[in-house]
Scaffold this active site. Structure first.
Site, PDB file in Angstrom:
ATOM      1  N   HIS A 276       0.850  -1.195   0.000  1.00  0.00           N
ATOM      2  CA  HIS A 276       0.000   0.000   0.000  1.00  0.00           C
ATOM      3  C   HIS A 276       0.881   1.238   0.000  1.00  0.00           C
ATOM      4  O   HIS A 276       2.091   1.137   0.217  1.00  0.00           O
ATOM      5  CB  HIS A 276      -0.875   0.019   1.264  1.00  0.00           C
TER       6      HIS A 276
ATOM      7  N   ASP B 171       0.942   5.181   1.900  1.00  0.00           N
ATOM      8  CA  ASP B 171       0.356   5.663   3.140  1.00  0.00           C
ATOM      9  C   ASP B 171      -0.595   6.857   2.978  1.00  0.00           C
ATOM     10  O   ASP B 171      -1.386   7.127   3.865  1.00  0.00           O
ATOM     11  CB  ASP B 171       1.446   6.010   4.163  1.00  0.00           C
TER      12      ASP B 171
ATOM     13  N   HIS C 102       4.673   0.031  -0.180  1.00  0.00           N
ATOM     14  CA  HIS C 102       5.419  -0.865   0.712  1.00  0.00           C
ATOM     15  C   HIS C 102       4.483  -1.859   1.365  1.00  0.00           C
ATOM     16  O   HIS C 102       3.260  -1.657   1.379  1.00  0.00           O
ATOM     17  CB  HIS C 102       6.169  -0.051   1.773  1.00  0.00           C
TER      18      HIS C 102
ATOM     19  N   ARG D 136       6.403  -9.109  16.486  1.00  0.00           N
ATOM     20  CA  ARG D 136       7.195  -8.029  15.894  1.00  0.00           C
ATOM     21  C   ARG D 136       6.589  -6.703  16.335  1.00  0.00           C
ATOM     22  O   ARG D 136       5.435  -6.405  16.039  1.00  0.00           O
ATOM     23  CB  ARG D 136       7.123  -8.156  14.374  1.00  0.00           C
TER      24      ARG D 136
HETATM   25  O1  LIG Z   1       5.495  -2.065  10.259  1.00  0.00           O
HETATM   26  C1  LIG Z   1       5.992  -1.778   9.165  1.00  0.00           C
HETATM   27  O2  LIG Z   1       7.157  -2.080   8.871  1.00  0.00           O
HETATM   28  C2  LIG Z   1       5.165  -1.029   8.140  1.00  0.00           C
HETATM   29  C3  LIG Z   1       3.752  -0.817   8.529  1.00  0.00           C
HETATM   30  C4  LIG Z   1       3.027   0.032   7.541  1.00  0.00           C
HETATM   31  O3  LIG Z   1       3.410   0.197   6.432  1.00  0.00           O
HETATM   32  C5  LIG Z   1       1.802   0.731   7.933  1.00  0.00           C
HETATM   33  O4  LIG Z   1       1.309   0.498   9.053  1.00  0.00           O
HETATM   34  O5  LIG Z   1       1.311   1.550   7.136  1.00  0.00           O
HETATM   35 FE   LIG Z   2       2.468   1.863   5.500  1.00  0.00          FE
END
Ligand SMILES: O=C(O)CCC(=O)C(=O)O
Ligand SMILES: [Fe+3]
Length: 654
Positions: free
Chosen positions: A507, A509, A579, A589
């Site tokens: 996606h 952001d 990403h 994690r």
């Molecule tokens: O946690 C991550 O490495 C990315 C998370 C992400 O892209 C998001 O929450 O928009």
């Molecule tokens: Fe993100």
């Protein structure tokens, strides 16, 4: 495009070797054979001036290689020259994509499945193949051992199994698999190095030199140094898991580090000491390892010889020698060298190349504009290294103990119940998902449910990240928090077998990605006002969970970031940075996800009775605990208390 004719031919050698493996094997064999035939060591009897003798051998060896390859592959000598594009297609296992379709049409289901699987291992982001494989899994005629990787890299299989045993405290098994991985990795390295002697075609990265070089410059600079550089890059090849774009840092040394600990655990101090000594060849001043060595000396007696493994000694010495030659050439003849290793000793790198060599330099060196926000932080990767725009990775933003405190905060918040509970991830049924906003953390601290200092640390870490990102990307232009939360993704036990999905699908952001149209729509429900994104990682003791960037097509991976404590990745929130996150297949994690905006209007706010304030301008130190319970939990004697009993209300904002 690839001609299907040349692809549909069945692999020449018996499985598991794929078609490309055949070409590589032929090269390897020829290299060995020709080395024997035209050995460079002339010996004392070798007649003639050294020059003629040397070049005589060089010509002989070249001739030998050409013929050998022609014979082995049954083609004209020039046909073994796979072009750059073909090589890349094979490296990405593109032909298996076609093979899969062809075998399926031919109703050879088992071969279709193994081709599909082989392709998918190297292209885990390929969504179409993901679906196809899920279909294959549901087909009745398909057995689970049809999912075979025809281009399997033995060292990766062994390495991952070894690390898994290691984390499960099964040290005997860990030792066996890690030793296997190390042996296989060193063998793969030799193979890769052998291929460096092959013909060179349109290496895009290398800038063309305008000037015609002289004979010796040509030999030294244009080819020999290229070969050395190529050999040096081999460590990256073997340290990159199929389907990934970036290498595991310190791949070889980390084997020795893990093995050292595992041998120690199973009571084999002699081998543990040998691994420690081997590790020290890479990092001679590593304090913890030197400490360990001291312990082994006391345990095993001073007279035991603590020598490093021969294979590792050889590896390090050879690598150092090559690096010296390359650095010499770069310094005096020009060109560039991307040293693949973190362990290269400082004294080996010429002064004037130091800055270029290492991106691990203090942040100060990167900015002539913004003031230095913090000492000791390193820029580990920049946009160029991440094949994109407005991307960066910083390290050492948090210390180990700060990560621990923040991880404790997530646990405490989880136990507080009260609406904050792990739930199914919105992205995948195979993970649980917990999100704790900064504002919620402050509330919980006020209620005494979490340690006040840990909540404060979350605020401080967020603010520190904000300052770093602001000074890196937009010095002089204020960035406000838009939304901040601490997110943990936990693998659900027993639901990982054959899992095909991502922890977080690809996606962008601040816009809605439309991969078909190669567009990204900056409209609701996207958070259109987000300008920059940051993720500050807290741990690495889980499996999977890497962050990756793609092209707009959402399937071409361009960069990858492995989470670890104190690592902050930051990027602009728009369509230039699609990403996603690989599946977390084991463990938990945790990371602080941060979004920033230039728009004051969309700033995340804390409300207190003095009015609203932007949390980035709120005096973190001034926010008091609301009742005594918050601090009495684990208050240390002498810890300071703030004396501002102000009422504080918070507002969660999405
Ligand atoms: O946690 C991550 O490495 C990315 C998370 C992400 O892209 C998001 O929450 O928009
Ligand atoms: Fe993100």
């Amino acid at each position: 495009a690839i001609s299907p004719l040349s692809l549909a031919r069945p692999p020449p050698a018996a499985p598991p070797a794929g078609p490309y493996a055949g070409l590589r094997a032929a090269r390897r064999a020829c290299r060995a054979a020709c080395r024997r035939e035209a050995a460079f060591l002339g010996g004392p009897g070798a007649a003639g001036p050294w020059e003629a003798a040397l070049f005589g051998r060089v010509l002989q060896r070249a001739d030998c290689l050409q013929h050998c390859l022609g014979l082995r592959l049954g083609v004209a000598p020039s046909a073994h020259r796979a072009s750059h594009a073909v090589r890349r297609d094979f490296e990405q296992r593109e032909p298996y994509n076609y093979l899969q379709v062809a075998f399926f049409q031919l109703k050879k289901l088992d071969r279709a499945v193994s081709a599909a699987h082989t392709f998918f291992v190297a292209n885990p982001q390929h969504l179409q193949m993901r679906e196809d494989i899920e279909k294959y899994r549901r087909m009745s005629g398909v057995k689970s051992d049809n999912f075979r990787d025809l281009e399997a890299t033995p060292h990766w299989e062994a390495y991952e199994a070894g690390v898994q045993h290691y984390h499960a405290d099964e040290y005997l098994r860990a030792v066996a698999r890690l030793e296997e991985s190390l042996t296989e990795a060193l063998a793969a390295l030799e193979e890769c190095r052998a291929l460096c002697e092959g013909p060179w075609e349109d290496e895009e990265e290398e800038e063309e030199e305008e000037m015609q070089p002289g004979l010796y410059e040509a030999i030294a600079g244009t080819h020999y140094i290229q070969v050395l550089k190529c050999r040096q890059q081999c460590v990256l090849e073997i340290a990159t898991k199929p389907g990934r774009v970036s290498a595991t840092e310190d791949f070889i040394p980390s084997h020795l580090d893990l093995l050292q600990f595992a041998y120690d655990q199973v009571g084999n101090q002699a081998l543990a000491a040998e691994c420690a000594a081997s590790y020290l060849l890479f990092y001679p001043t590593d304090e913890p390892m030197l400490e360990k060595m001291k312990e082994y000396r006391t345990e095993l007696g001073e007279d035991t010889a603590f020598t490093a493994r021969e294979s590792i000694q050889h590896y390090v010495q050879r690598s150092l020698m090559e690096k010296k030659l390359i650095y010499y050439a770069v310094e005096h003849l020009g060109g560039t060298f991307n040293d693949p290793d973190l362990w290269t000793p400082d004294e080996l790198i010429p002064e004037n190349l130091k800055e270029k060599h290492s991106l691990l330099m203090p942040i100060r060196a990167c900015f002539s504009t913004g003031p230095l926000p913090f000492e000791g932080i390193a820029v580990t990767m920049d946009s160029r290294r991440m094949n994109g725009t407005q991307r960066v990775v910083f390290d050492r933003v948090l210390t180990e103990s700060e990560c621990k405190d923040l991880l404790r905060l997530t646990k405490a918040a989880g136990e507080a119940g009260d609406g904050y509970r792990a739930r199914r991830s919105p992205h995948t049924p195979h993970e649980r998902f917990e999100g704790l906003t900064v504002l919620r953390a402050v509330q919980l601290a006020q209620n005494g449910d979490v340690d006040w200092r840990d909540a404060k640390l979350l605020l401080q870490a967020s603010e520190k990240s904000r300052k770093i990102i602001e000074s890196y990307f937009t010095p002089g232009k204020k960035l406000h928090f838009s939304f901040t939360h601490l997110v943990c993704r936990t693998a659900v036990d027993e639901e990982q077998e054959g899992r095909m999905d991502l922890s977080h699908p690809v996606h962008a952001d601040n816009c809605l990605l439309d991969p078909e149209g190669q567009e990204c729509w900056r409209e609701p429900p996207a958070y259109v006002y987000r300008d920059y994104s940051g993720i500050l990682y807290l741990n690495d003791d889980f499996q999977g969970g890497g962050l990756f960037f793609t092209e707009m097509d959402t399937v071409t991976v361009t960069a990858e970031v492995h989470p670890k404590c104190g690592r902050l990745v930051a990027f602009s929130s728009g369509k230039e940075n699609p990403h996603g996150v690989w599946a977390v297949s084991r463990g938990r994690r945790c990371a602080i996800a941060l979004w920033y905006t230039h728009s004051q209007e969309h700033a995340e706010q804390v409300k207190d009775d003095a009015g609203e304030m932007d949390i980035s301008t709120s005096e973190v130190d001034q926010i008091p605990p609301r009742n005594a319970r918050a601090t009495s939990r684990r208050q240390k004697p002498g810890s300071d208390r703030t004396q501002h009993p102000k009422e504080l209300r918070v507002r969660d904002e999405f």
